[in-house]
Write a protein that holds these residues in place. Structure first.
Motif, PDB file in Angstrom:
ATOM      1  N   TYR A  97      55.921  89.305  64.621  1.00  0.00           N
ATOM      2  CA  TYR A  97      56.378  90.566  64.043  1.00  0.00           C
ATOM      3  C   TYR A  97      56.550  91.660  65.098  1.00  0.00           C
ATOM      4  CZ  TYR A  97      55.382  88.882  59.304  1.00  0.00           C
ATOM      5  OH  TYR A  97      55.386  88.183  58.124  1.00  0.00           O
ATOM      6  N   SER A  98      57.680  92.359  65.016  1.00  0.00           N
ATOM      7  CA  SER A  98      57.855  93.619  65.735  1.00  0.00           C
ATOM      8  C   SER A  98      58.271  94.649  64.689  1.00  0.00           C
ATOM      9  CB  SER A  98      58.918  93.487  66.831  1.00  0.00           C
ATOM     10  OG  SER A  98      60.207  93.355  66.257  1.00  0.00           O
ATOM     11  N   ASP A  99      58.486  95.887  65.110  1.00  0.00           N
ATOM     12  CA  ASP A  99      58.826  96.934  64.141  1.00  0.00           C
ATOM     13  C   ASP A  99      60.183  96.716  63.480  1.00  0.00           C
ATOM     14  OD1 ASP A  99      56.459  98.202  64.666  1.00  0.00           O
ATOM     15  OD2 ASP A  99      57.312  99.578  66.151  1.00  0.00           O
ATOM     16  N   LYS A 100      61.146  96.180  64.227  1.00  0.00           N
ATOM     17  CA  LYS A 100      62.522  96.124  63.757  1.00  0.00           C
ATOM     18  C   LYS A 100      63.004  94.720  63.381  1.00  0.00           C
ATOM     19  CE  LYS A 100      63.052 100.526  64.510  1.00  0.00           C
ATOM     20  NZ  LYS A 100      63.175 101.463  63.364  1.00  0.00           N
ATOM     21  N   PHE A 101      62.281  93.684  63.796  1.00  0.00           N
ATOM     22  CA  PHE A 101      62.716  92.318  63.486  1.00  0.00           C
ATOM     23  C   PHE A 101      61.539  91.360  63.665  1.00  0.00           C
ATOM     24  CE2 PHE A 101      63.403  92.840  68.018  1.00  0.00           C
ATOM     25  CZ  PHE A 101      62.930  91.656  68.554  1.00  0.00           C
ATOM     26  N   ILE A 102      61.767  90.110  63.249  1.00  0.00           N
ATOM     27  CA  ILE A 102      60.757  89.071  63.369  1.00  0.00           C
ATOM     28  C   ILE A 102      61.332  87.918  64.186  1.00  0.00           C
ATOM     29  CG2 ILE A 102      59.381  87.354  62.111  1.00  0.00           C
ATOM     30  CD1 ILE A 102      59.329  89.283  59.747  1.00  0.00           C
ATOM     31  N   ALA A 103      60.639  87.580  65.273  1.00  0.00           N
ATOM     32  CA  ALA A 103      61.033  86.421  66.079  1.00  0.00           C
ATOM     33  C   ALA A 103      60.415  85.164  65.469  1.00  0.00           C
ATOM     34  CB  ALA A 103      60.569  86.595  67.526  1.00  0.00           C
ATOM     35  N   MET A 104      61.014  84.016  65.764  1.00  0.00           N
ATOM     36  CA  MET A 104      60.565  82.768  65.152  1.00  0.00           C
ATOM     37  C   MET A 104      60.438  81.664  66.191  1.00  0.00           C
ATOM     38  SD  MET A 104      63.057  82.872  61.784  1.00  0.00           S
ATOM     39  CE  MET A 104      64.551  83.136  62.767  1.00  0.00           C
ATOM     40  N   ALA A 105      59.575  80.686  65.897  1.00  0.00           N
ATOM     41  CA  ALA A 105      59.472  79.497  66.735  1.00  0.00           C
ATOM     42  C   ALA A 105      60.794  78.728  66.671  1.00  0.00           C
ATOM     43  CB  ALA A 105      58.316  78.611  66.270  1.00  0.00           C
ATOM     44  N   HIS A 106      61.011  77.868  67.636  1.00  0.00           N
ATOM     45  CA  HIS A 106      62.282  77.154  67.763  1.00  0.00           C
ATOM     46  C   HIS A 106      62.595  76.313  66.519  1.00  0.00           C
ATOM     47  CE1 HIS A 106      65.422  74.610  69.473  1.00  0.00           C
ATOM     48  NE2 HIS A 106      65.533  75.523  70.415  1.00  0.00           N
ATOM     49  N   PRO A 107      63.875  76.209  66.141  1.00  0.00           N
ATOM     50  CA  PRO A 107      64.242  75.415  64.958  1.00  0.00           C
ATOM     51  C   PRO A 107      63.831  73.949  65.021  1.00  0.00           C
ATOM     52  CG  PRO A 107      66.082  76.792  65.632  1.00  0.00           C
ATOM     53  CD  PRO A 107      65.036  76.914  66.707  1.00  0.00           C
ATOM     54  N   TYR A 108      63.639  73.407  66.222  1.00  0.00           N
ATOM     55  CA  TYR A 108      63.244  71.995  66.308  1.00  0.00           C
ATOM     56  C   TYR A 108      61.824  71.759  65.803  1.00  0.00           C
ATOM     57  CZ  TYR A 108      67.443  71.158  69.096  1.00  0.00           C
ATOM     58  OH  TYR A 108      68.736  71.052  69.524  1.00  0.00           O
TER      59      TYR A 108
END
Length: 341
Positions: A97-108
């Motif tokens: 989580y960040s303030d403006k978006f959410i990063a995600m683990a790799h699709p694999y």
């Protein structure tokens, strides 16, 4: 049945449209955020994915938004450094989580290695909760996509797979190759349902200068493919680990995906991890590394993460425990009895 399918497809289209409309303001805010980084996103760059949320898609988007993220080994990022830029939440594994978006683990890391699926149980869940100051951890992230609805919603799935506990002393394992396949009496449908489309599990142990090296490749049936740059590949999970015999601890452990083209896949899947030595030439697959741990890794940690990286594959359980999970074994016996009757 066709009418039911049509209604379902229509409902999915309507749901996507509704969700994008409901998050219209969020999308506009994110477009403005990206423009500050020189990125020109439009509404066409956004989609709603039921298992994820509102997703923005753009080449190398994450690293445009967070240029300070440093790749230390191929596309891996040290997990400790991520804590400076993102927040982890225990109820929602695989996301940052960040303030403006959410990063995600790799699709694999997702089921079937599909970018539309939920994360495959339970590797990411365990990796997100891992805490050991003696171990350095690294992870591959979804570079091209981020989630823009920054809320606490999560798509949950239940799974019946649990990790295996390895009992043997590593230094006593013979230096040899192992190949494990599902029972011969199972048809394609049964293998798909019971073994998560596993074709075989190949393992190799070697030893040199007090270091015992483990390698494993998990082959799926030929219906599991991915498309990279308009080329079809067969993805194979690969695990590599190095065990210090004197210290009785793993010093290194990583996981990756090997991508074989059709000819390479056909050559390799019915052989073993001595294949290159046997043919005299080296078959080297395309590789994408997904995670890494270094220094002071316990045997239990290695076993747990190996088991869950190869999610839902009873062949891994069979290797560590010498048998299938009871649930799987009962079904296999029933199939065998019906066939003989």
């Amino acid at each position: 049945m066709s009418e039911i399918k049509e209604r379902y497809i229509k409902s999915q289209i309507e749901e996507r449209k509704k969700q994008l409309e409901n998050h219209s303001e969020t999308i506009d805010d994110f477009i403005r955020l990206c423009s500050k980084s020189g990125l020109k996103l439009t509404r066409e760059n956004f989609s709603y994915i039921q298992t994820i949320g509102i997703v923005a898609n753009y080449p190398d988007l994450l690293f445009h938004l967070k240029p300070e993220l440093e790749k230390v080994d191929e596309d891996l990022i040290e997990c400790k450094s991520l804590e400076k830029h993102f927040e982890k939440k225990v109820f929602n594994s695989g996301v940052l989580y960040s303030d403006k978006f959410i990063a995600m683990a790799h699709p694999y890391f997702r089921r079937g290695m599909s970018e539309f699926a939920n994360f495959a149980p339970r590797f990411i869940d365990l990796f997100w909760k891992f805490r050991d100051d003696k171990v350095k951890t690294y992870i591959a992230l979804d570079a091209n996509r981020v989630r823009v609805n920054v809320d606490e919603s999560a798509y949950l799935e239940l799974d019946t797979w649990y990790g295996a506990s390895f009992k043997k002393r590593i230094e006593e394992i013979p230096n040899d190759v192992v190949k494990i396949r599902p029972p011969a009496q199972l048809d394609e449908t049964s293998i798909s349902l019971l073994f998560n489309d596993a074709y075989s599990l190949d393992i190799k142990w070697t030893e040199k200068n007090g270091i015992k090296t483990f390698q494993a490749e998990e082959f799926k049936t030929d219906k599991i493919t991915v498309n990279i740059d308009d080329t079809e590949y067969y993805p194979v999970r690969y695990i590599h680990a190095e065990y210090e015999i004197k210290e009785k601890i793993f010093r290194h452990f990583d996981g990756a995906i090997h991508f074989y083209d059709k000819d390479e896949y056909r050559q390799r899947r019915d052989s073993d991890l001595n294949f290159n030595e046997k043919i005299g030439t080296h078959l080297k697959a395309k590789t994408y590394k997904l995670f890494k741990m270094n220094e002071n890794i316990s045997v239990d940690t290695w076993i747990t993460y190996t088991s869950h990286f190869c999610s839902g594959n009873p062949l891994v359980f069979e290797y560590f425990e010498g048998k299938y999970p009871d649930r799987i074994q009962k079904i296999i016996e029933k199939i065998g009895n019906n066939a003989s009757g």
